[in-house]
Write an enzyme that holds these catalytic residues in place. Sequence first.
Site, PDB file in Angstrom:
ATOM      1  N   THR A 260       5.604   2.704  -1.913  1.00 49.72           N
ATOM      2  CA  THR A 260       4.260   2.873  -2.479  1.00 49.72           C
ATOM      3  C   THR A 260       3.143   2.551  -1.473  1.00 49.72           C
ATOM      4  O   THR A 260       3.396   2.002  -0.414  1.00 49.72           O
ATOM      5  CB  THR A 260       4.091   1.996  -3.733  1.00 49.72           C
ATOM      6  N   SER A 286      -4.098  -2.782  -1.517  1.00 49.57           N
ATOM      7  CA  SER A 286      -4.151  -1.325  -1.636  1.00 49.57           C
ATOM      8  C   SER A 286      -4.200  -0.774  -0.222  1.00 49.57           C
ATOM      9  O   SER A 286      -5.119  -1.078   0.530  1.00 49.57           O
ATOM     10  CB  SER A 286      -5.402  -0.909  -2.403  1.00 49.57           C
ATOM     11  N   ARG A 287      -3.201   0.026   0.145  1.00 50.37           N
ATOM     12  CA  ARG A 287      -3.159   0.512   1.531  1.00 50.37           C
ATOM     13  C   ARG A 287      -4.111   1.676   1.763  1.00 50.37           C
ATOM     14  O   ARG A 287      -4.260   2.146   2.861  1.00 50.37           O
ATOM     15  CB  ARG A 287      -1.717   0.890   1.904  1.00 50.37           C
ATOM     16  N   VAL A 288      -4.736   2.148   0.691  1.00 50.66           N
ATOM     17  CA  VAL A 288      -5.775   3.171   0.859  1.00 50.66           C
ATOM     18  C   VAL A 288      -7.100   2.474   1.120  1.00 50.66           C
ATOM     19  O   VAL A 288      -7.957   2.954   1.855  1.00 50.66           O
ATOM     20  CB  VAL A 288      -5.846   4.076  -0.395  1.00 50.66           C
TER      21      VAL A 288
END
Length: 432
Positions: A260, A286-288
């Site tokens: 994810t 959150s990697r975004v």
Amino acid sequence: LIKGGEQVVATGEQLSVKVSDALLGKVITPLGEDIEGEKIKHSKNAKLMPVEKVAPGVLEREPVNTPLQTGILAIDAMIPIGRGQRELIIGDRKTGKTSIAIDTILNQKDQDVICIYCAIGKKASSIAQIVELLKNRGAMDYTIVVSTTASDNAALQFIAPYSATAIAEYFLEQGKDVLVIYDDLTIHAWAYREITLLFKRPAGREAYPGDIFYLHSRLLERACKLNKEHGGGSITAFPIIQTEASDVSAYIPTNVISITDGQIYLDPNLFNAGIKPAIDVGLSVSRVGSAAQTKIMKQIAKQLRLELAQYRELAAFAQFSSELDESTQKRLERGKRLTQLLVQPVNRPYSLAEEIVLLYAGLNGYIDDLPLLKLGTWKRRILELLNNEFKQLVDLINKEKQLTDKIREKLDEISTKSLEGFVDISNDNPDS
């Protein structure tokens, strides 16, 4: 109608599910049939969607850059989620994982997002409660529930998430934004393990088969944000994973974490302390990141994570020290208030304007002198003010989506007005 020992012939067709707009508002099985057994009247544009499909390639996608507002203050401010992202919700049982997913569905009203809730091996009563809540709040108009209960066979539980994704892909092809919730993939892995052991497949770690990683990676890879040439739609995935005794490093949790684009970790200790949603900001990511955050939220919330991190460090240190200097005490007091500010009632998602107003007041020192016991009353009051007297501010925030001088002026005005009659109350008398 097939019984054991009977002869069957394979048709050679791929397992598919029939999808059209008629499914909206329905509770269906993974095979696309109404759970009550009623016939679904599909529209002319109904389509057979393959349950298993290869995910779109890199050239068909574009970066995730459009926010998906969850309505949960802690998530929208610090762990922003974008349309097309895969964000894992992870935690022990009974820590509020499903509540976060359901609140996100409730918050998609008038946001032009179609929601699919996929229940995998859950209690029938739990699914019925969720459907009832969604109906009462008018959320079933844009939601499809794909349901398998604990009494359904392992094969149905196994195909349920793929079937939900196939339904999502029907709307993706029309350029729409879809949110899919898989609740939960731990039970999905158990169902697959049961099937493979019956097939006498070689068992690997924890008796799972060797391809258990591929089971979830081929599912979650289908979540994407397509570029304009391919319709520009998106599928956002919220897989849910249950941990045992907060062990994030177990086999299935680590597998899904590595697939994810970030995770929201729910801490049972925070939950038991009454901080709900019990999001551990230190372990959640959150990697975004801020690429999928509204500009105004980015401008206001940028110091929130830092302030909370400093507060946690100081709070741990302050346990061993009786005398603290004034600036440290101020930091601790603000940290306590910010932590309480992020506490939110279940099934009450906030609008963007509500989130901005609460964060602005908290981060600009307006509630530093407010007694902690009065914080809940103050929150209700400022939100009432916003939705009644300051409707112009709501329109401004929704229109501008960035912090202008006019919006700042209005935010100062509402923050000051909300405190009238509060600050003079001393902290000593909780009944005052």
